[in-house]
Write a protein that holds these residues in place. Structure first.
Motif, PDB file in Angstrom:
ATOM      1  N   GLU A 259      -9.680  -4.950  -6.170  1.00  0.00           N
ATOM      2  CA  GLU A 259      -9.570  -4.816  -4.730  1.00  0.00           C
ATOM      3  C   GLU A 259      -8.888  -3.766  -4.500  1.00  0.00           C
ATOM      4  OE1 GLU A 259      -7.213  -8.505  -4.395  1.00  0.00           O
ATOM      5  OE2 GLU A 259      -8.858  -9.726  -5.124  1.00  0.00           O
ATOM      6  N   ILE A 260      -7.654  -3.070  -4.890  1.00  0.00           N
ATOM      7  CA  ILE A 260      -7.028  -2.085  -4.711  1.00  0.00           C
ATOM      8  C   ILE A 260      -7.953  -0.717  -4.498  1.00  0.00           C
ATOM      9  CG2 ILE A 260      -5.024  -0.504  -5.146  1.00  0.00           C
ATOM     10  CD1 ILE A 260      -3.673  -2.984  -6.211  1.00  0.00           C
ATOM     11  N   SER A 261      -8.873  -0.486  -5.582  1.00  0.00           N
ATOM     12  CA  SER A 261      -9.499   0.380  -5.726  1.00  0.00           C
ATOM     13  C   SER A 261     -10.906   0.564  -5.365  1.00  0.00           C
ATOM     14  CB  SER A 261      -9.589   0.938  -7.243  1.00  0.00           C
ATOM     15  OG  SER A 261     -10.088  -0.181  -7.956  1.00  0.00           O
ATOM     16  N   LEU A 262     -10.995  -0.298  -4.142  1.00  0.00           N
ATOM     17  CA  LEU A 262     -12.682  -0.480  -3.853  1.00  0.00           C
ATOM     18  C   LEU A 262     -13.155   0.793  -3.076  1.00  0.00           C
ATOM     19  CD1 LEU A 262     -12.785  -3.872  -2.496  1.00  0.00           C
ATOM     20  CD2 LEU A 262     -13.984  -3.139  -4.316  1.00  0.00           C
ATOM     21  N   THR A 263     -12.245   1.536  -2.656  1.00  0.00           N
ATOM     22  CA  THR A 263     -12.581   2.857  -1.887  1.00  0.00           C
ATOM     23  C   THR A 263     -12.754   4.147  -2.928  1.00  0.00           C
ATOM     24  OG1 THR A 263     -10.235   3.255  -1.475  1.00  0.00           O
ATOM     25  CG2 THR A 263     -11.322   1.912   0.254  1.00  0.00           C
ATOM     26  N   ILE A 264     -12.368   3.860  -4.031  1.00  0.00           N
ATOM     27  CA  ILE A 264     -12.519   4.848  -4.998  1.00  0.00           C
ATOM     28  C   ILE A 264     -13.913   4.902  -5.757  1.00  0.00           C
ATOM     29  CG2 ILE A 264     -11.675   5.909  -7.291  1.00  0.00           C
ATOM     30  CD1 ILE A 264      -9.012   4.405  -6.710  1.00  0.00           C
TER      31      ILE A 264
ATOM     32  N   GLY B 277       0.927  -1.073   0.020  1.00  0.00           N
ATOM     33  CA  GLY B 277      -0.008  -0.071  -0.007  1.00  0.00           C
ATOM     34  C   GLY B 277       0.700   1.325  -0.235  1.00  0.00           C
ATOM     35  N   GLN B 278       1.965   1.242  -0.381  1.00  0.00           N
ATOM     36  CA  GLN B 278       2.904   2.475  -0.121  1.00  0.00           C
ATOM     37  C   GLN B 278       2.420   3.510  -1.594  1.00  0.00           C
ATOM     38  OE1 GLN B 278       7.419   1.609   0.281  1.00  0.00           O
ATOM     39  NE2 GLN B 278       6.672  -0.346  -0.454  1.00  0.00           N
ATOM     40  N   HIS B 279       1.974   2.662  -2.669  1.00  0.00           N
ATOM     41  CA  HIS B 279       1.257   3.867  -3.431  1.00  0.00           C
ATOM     42  C   HIS B 279       0.173   3.306  -4.182  1.00  0.00           C
ATOM     43  CE1 HIS B 279       1.412   6.678  -6.740  1.00  0.00           C
ATOM     44  NE2 HIS B 279       2.349   7.201  -6.345  1.00  0.00           N
ATOM     45  N   THR B 280      -1.025   3.607  -3.901  1.00  0.00           N
ATOM     46  CA  THR B 280      -2.292   3.098  -4.177  1.00  0.00           C
ATOM     47  C   THR B 280      -2.594   3.272  -5.690  1.00  0.00           C
ATOM     48  OG1 THR B 280      -3.136   3.517  -2.034  1.00  0.00           O
ATOM     49  CG2 THR B 280      -4.924   3.007  -3.610  1.00  0.00           C
ATOM     50  N   SER B 281      -2.309   4.397  -6.221  1.00  0.00           N
ATOM     51  CA  SER B 281      -2.745   4.589  -7.663  1.00  0.00           C
ATOM     52  C   SER B 281      -1.677   4.110  -8.346  1.00  0.00           C
ATOM     53  CB  SER B 281      -2.702   6.228  -7.705  1.00  0.00           C
ATOM     54  OG  SER B 281      -1.447   6.747  -7.545  1.00  0.00           O
ATOM     55  N   GLY B 282      -0.475   3.919  -8.132  1.00  0.00           N
ATOM     56  CA  GLY B 282       0.507   3.266  -8.993  1.00  0.00           C
ATOM     57  C   GLY B 282       0.107   1.748  -9.013  1.00  0.00           C
ATOM     58  N   ALA B 283      -0.110   1.249  -7.956  1.00  0.00           N
ATOM     59  CA  ALA B 283      -0.530  -0.452  -7.853  1.00  0.00           C
ATOM     60  C   ALA B 283      -1.849  -0.555  -8.550  1.00  0.00           C
ATOM     61  CB  ALA B 283      -0.560  -0.792  -6.560  1.00  0.00           C
ATOM     62  N   ALA B 284      -2.694   0.266  -8.536  1.00  0.00           N
ATOM     63  CA  ALA B 284      -3.944   0.112  -9.280  1.00  0.00           C
ATOM     64  C   ALA B 284      -3.843   0.186 -10.639  1.00  0.00           C
ATOM     65  CB  ALA B 284      -5.097   0.846  -8.688  1.00  0.00           C
ATOM     66  N   GLN B 285      -2.847   1.367 -11.170  1.00  0.00           N
ATOM     67  CA  GLN B 285      -2.749   1.354 -12.566  1.00  0.00           C
ATOM     68  C   GLN B 285      -1.964   0.294 -13.202  1.00  0.00           C
ATOM     69  OE1 GLN B 285      -1.036   5.488 -11.826  1.00  0.00           O
ATOM     70  NE2 GLN B 285      -2.790   6.438 -13.141  1.00  0.00           N
ATOM     71  N   LEU B 286      -1.062  -0.242 -12.367  1.00  0.00           N
ATOM     72  CA  LEU B 286      -0.261  -1.145 -13.136  1.00  0.00           C
ATOM     73  C   LEU B 286      -0.958  -2.523 -13.194  1.00  0.00           C
ATOM     74  CD1 LEU B 286       2.841  -1.793 -13.581  1.00  0.00           C
ATOM     75  CD2 LEU B 286       3.009  -2.621 -11.199  1.00  0.00           C
ATOM     76  N   TRP B 287      -1.871  -2.799 -12.372  1.00  0.00           N
ATOM     77  CA  TRP B 287      -2.853  -3.976 -12.589  1.00  0.00           C
ATOM     78  C   TRP B 287      -3.608  -3.860 -13.713  1.00  0.00           C
ATOM     79  CZ3 TRP B 287      -0.960  -8.381 -10.868  1.00  0.00           C
ATOM     80  CH2 TRP B 287      -0.370  -8.527  -9.655  1.00  0.00           C
TER      81      TRP B 287
ATOM     82  N   GLU C  22     -11.700   7.411 -12.579  1.00  0.00           N
ATOM     83  CA  GLU C  22     -10.208   7.620 -12.013  1.00  0.00           C
ATOM     84  C   GLU C  22      -9.198   6.528 -12.455  1.00  0.00           C
ATOM     85  OE1 GLU C  22      -8.643   8.310  -7.498  1.00  0.00           O
ATOM     86  OE2 GLU C  22     -10.594   8.935  -8.180  1.00  0.00           O
ATOM     87  N   LEU C  23      -9.726   5.231 -12.616  1.00  0.00           N
ATOM     88  CA  LEU C  23      -8.951   4.023 -13.061  1.00  0.00           C
ATOM     89  C   LEU C  23      -9.274   3.368 -14.259  1.00  0.00           C
ATOM     90  CD1 LEU C  23      -6.683   2.150 -12.345  1.00  0.00           C
ATOM     91  CD2 LEU C  23      -8.185   0.656 -10.950  1.00  0.00           C
ATOM     92  N   GLN C  24     -10.602   3.716 -14.638  1.00  0.00           N
ATOM     93  CA  GLN C  24     -10.995   3.105 -15.995  1.00  0.00           C
ATOM     94  C   GLN C  24     -10.845   1.683 -16.148  1.00  0.00           C
ATOM     95  OE1 GLN C  24      -9.415   5.915 -18.736  1.00  0.00           O
ATOM     96  NE2 GLN C  24     -10.627   7.428 -18.429  1.00  0.00           N
ATOM     97  N   TYR C  25     -11.200   0.747 -15.504  1.00  0.00           N
ATOM     98  CA  TYR C  25     -10.904  -0.444 -15.477  1.00  0.00           C
ATOM     99  C   TYR C  25     -12.400  -1.286 -15.865  1.00  0.00           C
ATOM    100  CZ  TYR C  25     -12.528  -1.791 -10.901  1.00  0.00           C
ATOM    101  OH  TYR C  25     -13.372  -2.183  -9.774  1.00  0.00           O
TER     102      TYR C  25
END
Length: 893
Positions: free
Chosen positions: A681-686, A646-656, A691-694
């Motif tokens: 799973e990472i972006s459930l709070t968004i 969880g060091q970088h939420t947006s980076g992890a979500a964008q990568l997956w 924001e993520l477009q997945y």
């Protein structure tokens, strides 16, 4: 000292040693380049069972056959070798080199001895007879059980070793030098010291080692200033530096004068030598110095150090006194530098600090750093110095010189007593850390606030607003709002710059949370000010707000302002803008423009790293979009390490999410589902779907996997979130998803409705993806001709935006591998990923080979084969191959 560089060369050398064939290899390179360390490391790894490593003693170079005698004696431990047998000839007179060499080769080939790897360091320092004999043997090692690896400085055409396979060691590159210097300097070394040592050594490990040995621990840690030019010892001067004996007396005098400063004004040289330019011309002709505009300097720092520390202290004093006189007329910034060596006064140190700041702002970073270091050796530590160091750190950040900026901040924090200065330094440190690593250390925020916040409300508000921005960048909007709320108590006494930053961050958070109109409000406010009145940070916030609000063209305009006004905006902001522009193009769906922006952002191989997580996410996207997943894989691994825990939420979500989309493009639905579910799973709070477009990718993946109920449930959630935070992208994607979930003629009607909703201003990527899905569905419903026409139209749109991965999928469909080819056949039941596996089974591939070609694991291949067997009701590879052969014959007829 450990061996960390030359990994490629070490692998080549190890390959020779571990080869089952006898061979010879010559390692060449200038003095101090690391030949000895390379041979020692290779010999120490003992890849071969028997290893002998010898180093030549150059003092014996005049003794005939001393080298050969020493070598045979060393080999005698592993083979029955007697030096006297070869060297002492029964005939009178001097032994014949050819006869000796031939006898040794004969004995080596006929003896039943174990294999031997022989490492000879500095073989060119042996006596000439020994070199000739070993050179003869080296070309005839076949059948001897010998592998000979020898190092020389150079091998001319007349050398006894001419024609042997050669591995040349060039000086280390800057990044390799930094890595090596950092290891040798130790864990507590300041990065500014490491970079200074690596830059001076010019890729020579020997020089690097000696420079570090001459520094004290406080200098290595950055607590004490360095002495410039960096001191080097007699070993470096004797073995690494060029030979100046061929220079004329005037050339030597000019070179000595130039060594007294990083750069010297040409008029100062002209006046010092009464208009005689022969000496300077000689140095330029020998490539020792370089002229840039009005200034001339010694090209390599190591040469400058060699020259400067080779002359006596009295001579250095004379040269500095002369340059004080010349600089008073021609170069005011250089006066303080030279005067500091002639007289010691507090005003001189202050002048050095001001001159250093001016030079850094003008882009003369190395010269400016030398001025600052010199000033700190003369000036006592106090608040005034701390305040100037804060200015210098800010200027260094603007030039992307992060290592020395960090050192300046740390020094200033130790000496500052003023609360406002301490808050300013804390703000700079947070900015510096986040710009490099995209990490936030809470103690660096709350510690200074608790200690100094009540004394400087403007500094406290600015620090909190900046910290809120960085949390928003990681999509941690709850923390951002908390920090902004805490900042409000200080806003009554905040400066206009701080108020502007606070408002921009608040607007950015609103956009992230689903209010795109706030981006236009920010942009309208921006247009009321001139560029000089708006900080680069605020400009970037506005541009990124426009990006997330899907106002891509306007965002591009703002980024263009930052990247084009180099006279008003520091270089670092142009680099940061390049990264965020690349992110904008990826989100906009224009792959070609995105790749161009990423290439521009990454085009600084020797520059410091900026935005470590984002840069890796973009690099991984870049290589996957070019169809090079093998190059993306190590970058993805690095990015996962940076975002772990969880060091970088947006980076992890964008990568997956990015990995999931590329798996979807390859029709690898199992992998796509795994990646996209991790992003979910990472972006459930968004709450904002834009924001993520997945979601649209996950709906398509679930439909392809036959999990329509799960896809319908996800689509319902997607629609609810779009009602709360509406966006144009989500509206278009939902229309496509509705058609994907429908069946029969209803699905075709919904696709036509989705296409009618698209306007010329909408995303070409969304248009092309809708056409692709529509064309596939037409083919699946036996409208093959119409379907192929729609697929061709989709391919045209994908081509326009450079979406090569999508183009590849359509080309496979149009070439006959798509739904139209096997309609009505058993193979129509297979997914694209399963069909690719089946094709390779038919071609005779093993599971391991299939996985390697499709870039999936063997386990994934096995899972798909199981699914294929179940769908086609076959029980073996041979049955599958026979079924496919029948199907292709029917299709061909």
């Amino acid at each position: 000292m450990s061996f960390v560089s030359r990994t490629r060369e070490l692998e080549q050398l190890s390959a020779v040693v571990s080869s089952p064939r006898e061979s010879s290899l010559l390692v060449t390179g200038p003095r101090g380049c690391g030949k000895t360390a390379l041979l020692a490391e290779a010999a120490g790894r003992r890849i071969s069972e028997n290893v002998v490593h010898v180093r030549v003693n150059p003092t014996e170079a005049t003794w005939p056959l001393s080298g050969l005698s020493m070598l045979i004696g060393a080999v005698g431990e592993t083979r029955d070798a007697d030096p006297g047998r070869y060297i002492e000839s029964p005939e009178a007179g001097k032994p014949d080199n050819f006869m000796i060499a031939a006898r040794i080769v004969h004995d080596l080939k006929t003896a039943d001895s174990p294999w031997l790897s022989l490492f000879i360091d500095d073989i060119d320092q042996m006596d000439p007879d020994s070199q000739a004999i070993i050179g003869y043997i080296s070309r005839r090692v076949q059948g001897t059980g010998l592998r000979i690896i020898a190092s020389v400085r150079s091998a001319s055409a007349e050398s006894p070793f001419a024609g042997l396979p050669t591995l040349t060691l060039d000086p280390l590159g800057l990044q390799a030098s930094i890595e090596l210097a950092r290891l040798w300097a130790g864990a507590g070394a300041a990065m500014s010291t490491v970079r200074a040592v690596a830059g001076t050594a010019a890729g020579h490990p020997l020089a690097m080692e000696e420079i570090l040995r001459l520094l004290c621990l406080r200098q290595i840690s950055g607590r004490d200033p360095l002495v410039h030019p960096l001191k080097i010892g007699p070993v470096t001067i004797g073995q690494v530096c060029p030979d100046f004996s061929t220079l004329s007396p005037q050339g030597k005098e000019v070179l000595a004068t130039l060594s007294t400063a990083y750069a010297v004004h040409c008029r100062s040289i002209e006046r010092s030598f009464e208009g005689e330019w022969e000496g300077l011309g000689e140095l330029i002709a020998n490539d020792l110095v370089v002229r840039t505009g009005r200034y001339v300097r010694i090209r390599q720092p190591i040469v400058r150090s060699c020259v400067y520390w080779s002359i006596s202290a009295r001579e250095r004093l004379r040269l500095h006194q002369n340059m004080v006189e010349q600089s008073l007329i021609n170069d005011g910034l250089a006066v303080a530098w030279h005067r500091s060596f002639v007289e010691i006064a507090e005003r001189t140190a202050d002048e050095l600090l001001r001159a250093g700041l001016t030079l850094i702002n003008d882009g003369a970073i190395d010269s400016g750093i030398e001025h600052v270091e010199r000033a700190l050796t003369l000036r006592a530590e106090d608040d005034d110095v701390a305040a100037v160091l804060a200015d210098i750190a800010q200027a260094l950040f603007g030039q992307a010189e992060f290592a020395y900026a960090t050192t300046c901040i740390e020094r200033a924090q130790r000496m500052a007593r003023d609360d406002a200065v301490q808050l300013r330094l804390a703000t700079q440190r947070i900015r510096l850390d986040y710009t490099q690593t995209q990490t936030i250390t809470p103690s660096l925020i709350h510690g200074p606030l608790d200690s100094f916040g009540d004394s400087d409300h403007d500094g406290a508000a600015h620090l909190l607003s900046l910290a809120a921005l960085y949390h928003a960048d990681k999509w941690e909007t709850g923390t951002s709002r908390f920090l902004l709320g805490r900042a409000r108590q200080y806003l009554a006494e905040a400066s206009p710059e701080t108020l502007q930053l606070h408002g921009a961050v608040e607007g950015f958070i609103c956009v992230l949370e689903g209010d795109p109109k706030r981006a236009l409000v920010l942009y309208d406010e921006l247009r009321l000010h001139s560029l000089a009145d708006v900080s680069p940070t605020v400009l970037i916030i506005v541009a990124r707000s426009l990006t997330y609000a899907e106002r891509y063209n306007t965002a591009r305009d703002v980024f263009a302002v930052l990247m084009s006004h180099s006279a008003q905006v520091a270089p670092v902001w142009a680099r940061i803008s390049q990264y965020f522009l690349a992110e904008t193009e990826v989100r906009a769906g224009n792959d070609r423009r995105a790749r161009e922006a990423i290439e521009a952002a990454m085009n600084t191989p020797d520059g410091p790293e900026i935005y470590g997580t984002l840069s890796r996410v973009l690099s991984a996207w870049y290589w996957q979009s070019k169809g090079r997943p093998e190059l993306a894989r190590p970058i993805i691994d690095e990015a996962h390490q940076l975002t772990h825990g969880g060091q970088h939420t947006s980076g992890a979500a964008q990568l997956w999410a990015s990995q999931g989309r590329f798996a979807l493009m390859r029709a690898d639905y199992d992998e796509a589902h795994r990646y996209l579910m991790r992003a979910r799973e990472i972006s459930l709070t968004i709450n904002n779907p834009t924001e993520l477009q997945y979601e649209a990718d996950l709906v398509e993946t679930l439909v392809a996997l036959g999990r329509r109920p799960a896809a319908a449930q996800l689509l319902e959630s997607f629609e609810e979130r779009n009602e709360t935070s509406p966006s144009r992208w989500a509206t278009l994607a939902i229309a496509r998803c509705r058609a994907l979930l429908a069946t029969g003629e209803l699905s075709l009607a919904l696709y036509r409705t989705a296409l009618e909703q698209l306007s010329p201003a909408d995303s070409e990527l969304e248009r092309a993806r809708t056409l692709l899905s529509y064309g596939k569905q037409l083919c699946a419903l036996d409208h093959s001709r119409a379907g192929r026409e729609v697929l061709a139209d989709a391919k045209t749109h994908f081509d326009e935006i450079g979406a090569t991965a999508w183009v590849g999928q359509i080309e496979r469909l149009l070439d006959g591998d798509g739904p139209g080819k096997h309609a009505g056949s058993p193979l129509a039941q297979l997914t694209e990923a399963e069909r690719l596996v089946a094709e390779r089974v038919r071609a005779g591939y093993r599971n391991k080979d299939i996985g390697a070609e499709l870039y999936v694991s063997v386990r994934t291949v096995e899972v798909r084969l199981t699914s294929i067997y179940r769908k086609l009701d076959v029980k073996s590879r041979s049955q599958l191959t026979a079924l496919m052969a029948r199907d292709y014959r029917v299709t061909a007829n």
